[in-house]
Write a protein that holds these residues in place. Sequence first.
Motif, PDB file in Angstrom:
ATOM      1  N   VAL A 153       0.838  -1.213   0.000  1.00  0.00           N
ATOM      2  CA  VAL A 153       0.000   0.000   0.000  1.00  0.00           C
ATOM      3  C   VAL A 153       0.869   1.259   0.000  1.00  0.00           C
ATOM      4  O   VAL A 153       0.518   2.267  -0.628  1.00  0.00           O
ATOM      5  N   ASN A 154       2.015   1.174   0.642  1.00  0.00           N
ATOM      6  CA  ASN A 154       2.902   2.343   0.675  1.00  0.00           C
ATOM      7  C   ASN A 154       3.391   2.741  -0.708  1.00  0.00           C
ATOM      8  O   ASN A 154       3.831   3.871  -0.903  1.00  0.00           O
ATOM      9  N   GLN A 155       3.323   1.820  -1.653  1.00  0.00           N
ATOM     10  CA  GLN A 155       3.808   2.127  -3.008  1.00  0.00           C
ATOM     11  C   GLN A 155       2.767   2.798  -3.884  1.00  0.00           C
ATOM     12  O   GLN A 155       3.084   3.260  -4.975  1.00  0.00           O
ATOM     13  N   TRP A 156       1.515   2.815  -3.458  1.00  0.00           N
ATOM     14  CA  TRP A 156       0.479   3.429  -4.294  1.00  0.00           C
ATOM     15  C   TRP A 156       0.696   4.946  -4.359  1.00  0.00           C
ATOM     16  O   TRP A 156       0.855   5.595  -3.298  1.00  0.00           O
ATOM     17  N   PRO A 157       0.675   5.510  -5.548  1.00  0.00           N
ATOM     18  CA  PRO A 157       0.856   6.965  -5.653  1.00  0.00           C
ATOM     19  C   PRO A 157      -0.191   7.716  -4.829  1.00  0.00           C
ATOM     20  O   PRO A 157      -1.382   7.397  -4.893  1.00  0.00           O
ATOM     21  N   GLY A 158       0.264   8.650  -4.034  1.00  0.00           N
ATOM     22  CA  GLY A 158      -0.648   9.458  -3.224  1.00  0.00           C
ATOM     23  C   GLY A 158      -0.819   8.966  -1.803  1.00  0.00           C
ATOM     24  O   GLY A 158      -1.367   9.687  -0.962  1.00  0.00           O
ATOM     25  N   VAL A 159      -0.348   7.752  -1.520  1.00  0.00           N
ATOM     26  CA  VAL A 159      -0.381   7.292  -0.122  1.00  0.00           C
ATOM     27  C   VAL A 159       0.795   7.933   0.604  1.00  0.00           C
ATOM     28  O   VAL A 159       1.944   7.802   0.177  1.00  0.00           O
ATOM     29  N   VAL A 160       0.490   8.660   1.667  1.00  0.00           N
ATOM     30  CA  VAL A 160       1.565   9.239   2.489  1.00  0.00           C
ATOM     31  C   VAL A 160       2.037   8.179   3.479  1.00  0.00           C
ATOM     32  O   VAL A 160       3.227   7.881   3.559  1.00  0.00           O
ATOM     33  N   THR A 161       1.109   7.598   4.195  1.00  0.00           N
ATOM     34  CA  THR A 161       1.441   6.550   5.172  1.00  0.00           C
ATOM     35  C   THR A 161       0.232   5.662   5.369  1.00  0.00           C
ATOM     36  O   THR A 161      -0.890   6.157   5.517  1.00  0.00           O
ATOM     37  N   VAL A 162       0.469   4.361   5.393  1.00  0.00           N
ATOM     38  CA  VAL A 162      -0.596   3.424   5.748  1.00  0.00           C
ATOM     39  C   VAL A 162      -0.437   3.093   7.239  1.00  0.00           C
ATOM     40  O   VAL A 162       0.677   2.971   7.742  1.00  0.00           O
ATOM     41  N   GLY A 163      -1.587   2.967   7.917  1.00  0.00           N
ATOM     42  CA  GLY A 163      -1.560   2.817   9.382  1.00  0.00           C
ATOM     43  C   GLY A 163      -1.232   1.434   9.892  1.00  0.00           C
ATOM     44  O   GLY A 163      -1.444   1.134  11.067  1.00  0.00           O
ATOM     45  N   VAL A 164      -0.703   0.557   9.028  1.00  0.00           N
ATOM     46  CA  VAL A 164      -0.142  -0.716   9.511  1.00  0.00           C
ATOM     47  C   VAL A 164       1.300  -0.437   9.920  1.00  0.00           C
ATOM     48  O   VAL A 164       2.082   0.080   9.128  1.00  0.00           O
ATOM     49  N   PHE A 165       1.619  -0.776  11.153  1.00  0.00           N
ATOM     50  CA  PHE A 165       2.984  -0.615  11.667  1.00  0.00           C
ATOM     51  C   PHE A 165       3.564  -2.025  11.823  1.00  0.00           C
ATOM     52  O   PHE A 165       3.444  -2.654  12.878  1.00  0.00           O
ATOM     53  N   ALA A 166       4.123  -2.522  10.705  1.00  0.00           N
ATOM     54  CA  ALA A 166       4.746  -3.849  10.735  1.00  0.00           C
ATOM     55  C   ALA A 166       6.264  -3.699  10.613  1.00  0.00           C
ATOM     56  O   ALA A 166       7.017  -4.310  11.357  1.00  0.00           O
ATOM     57  N   HIS A 167       6.699  -2.852   9.672  1.00  0.00           N
ATOM     58  CA  HIS A 167       8.144  -2.596   9.572  1.00  0.00           C
ATOM     59  C   HIS A 167       8.628  -1.806  10.788  1.00  0.00           C
ATOM     60  O   HIS A 167       9.783  -1.911  11.175  1.00  0.00           O
ATOM     61  N   GLN A 168       7.761  -1.029  11.375  1.00  0.00           N
ATOM     62  CA  GLN A 168       8.067  -0.322  12.636  1.00  0.00           C
ATOM     63  C   GLN A 168       7.206  -0.923  13.745  1.00  0.00           C
ATOM     64  O   GLN A 168       6.402  -0.256  14.369  1.00  0.00           O
ATOM     65  N   LYS A 169       7.357  -2.203  13.998  1.00  0.00           N
ATOM     66  CA  LYS A 169       6.508  -2.864  14.999  1.00  0.00           C
ATOM     67  C   LYS A 169       7.010  -2.580  16.419  1.00  0.00           C
ATOM     68  O   LYS A 169       8.113  -2.043  16.604  1.00  0.00           O
ATOM     69  N   ALA A 170       6.202  -2.981  17.382  1.00  0.00           N
ATOM     70  CA  ALA A 170       6.606  -2.821  18.786  1.00  0.00           C
ATOM     71  C   ALA A 170       7.559  -3.949  19.187  1.00  0.00           C
ATOM     72  O   ALA A 170       7.383  -5.086  18.769  1.00  0.00           O
ATOM     73  N   GLN A 171       8.556  -3.588  19.979  1.00  0.00           N
ATOM     74  CA  GLN A 171       9.410  -4.628  20.578  1.00  0.00           C
ATOM     75  C   GLN A 171       8.864  -5.039  21.942  1.00  0.00           C
ATOM     76  O   GLN A 171       9.120  -6.135  22.428  1.00  0.00           O
ATOM     77  N   VAL A 172       8.145  -4.103  22.564  1.00  0.00           N
ATOM     78  CA  VAL A 172       7.562  -4.355  23.888  1.00  0.00           C
ATOM     79  C   VAL A 172       6.126  -3.833  23.865  1.00  0.00           C
ATOM     80  O   VAL A 172       5.865  -2.785  23.279  1.00  0.00           O
ATOM     81  N   CYS A 173       5.226  -4.578  24.491  1.00  0.00           N
ATOM     82  CA  CYS A 173       3.874  -4.051  24.703  1.00  0.00           C
ATOM     83  C   CYS A 173       3.576  -4.091  26.194  1.00  0.00           C
ATOM     84  O   CYS A 173       3.688  -5.156  26.833  1.00  0.00           O
ATOM     85  N   LEU A 174       3.248  -2.944  26.749  1.00  0.00           N
ATOM     86  CA  LEU A 174       2.768  -2.886  28.123  1.00  0.00           C
ATOM     87  C   LEU A 174       1.255  -2.851  28.030  1.00  0.00           C
ATOM     88  O   LEU A 174       0.683  -1.923  27.433  1.00  0.00           O
TER      89      LEU A 174
END
Length: 231
Positions: free
Chosen positions: A198-219
């Motif tokens: 989705v990040n490659q589609w023209p006009g997408v600034v950011t998609v709200g899936v955070f997988a490449h920037q995932k959490a290392q810890v969840c509290l």
Amino acid sequence: MTSAAATPLTQDELKTLVGQAALAYVVPGSIVGVGTGSTVNKFIDALASMKGQIKGAVSSSVASTVRLKALGIEVFDSNDVPELAVYIDGADEIDGQGYMIKGGGAALTREKIVAAQSKQFVCIVDDSKLVQALGKFPLPVEVIPMAAKRIAAQFAAMGGTATLRMKDGTPLVTDNGQHILDVTGLQITEPLAFESQVNQWPGVVTVGVFAHQKAQVCLMATAGGVKTLNY
Ligand code: 5RP
């Protein structure tokens, strides 16, 4: 004699609990990455008690910047800080691998930028946010306005329904001057591949899936206290 059952904590109290628990991840003497949202607001309020022990913060939104500054915490430009030890932020959904949906507060682009410059992402949530698979929460996507219809059609081809987020009768404008599409009906079974696509589609600034920037810890605040999940 039986003792009265304990009153369950409200969601607001759970947020306060987990906001306070996140202080344990703040590195003294450092600049802290700070997310956006009602849970992070509890963290910011708690962080005020440590303000003499940190240099300041890099913020992910105008709203968090205003709150940090009001509490006397200095806010640095992300360009002036090469790396952050830790980024603390909430999520709309988090799965068992630390993949998230974010952007319910429309701050997803700056959140992803600050997460990317941080060594560790500590996600703070209450247990209502834990999911088996991402996609029940409408997926926020920040878009360049002139591309909104085309991007909505691309989501429709995937089986999703995209709705332009509105505020006070007009399209919501993000801190970056763009619009948000909220997409329902998606099952995000492969978050890393989905985010890249989705990040490659023209006009997408950011998609709200955070997988490449995932959490290392969840509290995760629960009725029984704050649980720590490491990914
Ligand atoms: C803002 C976000 C928030 O982290 C997310 O919406 C969770 O917010 P809250 O803590 O208020 O439930 O991604 O863009």
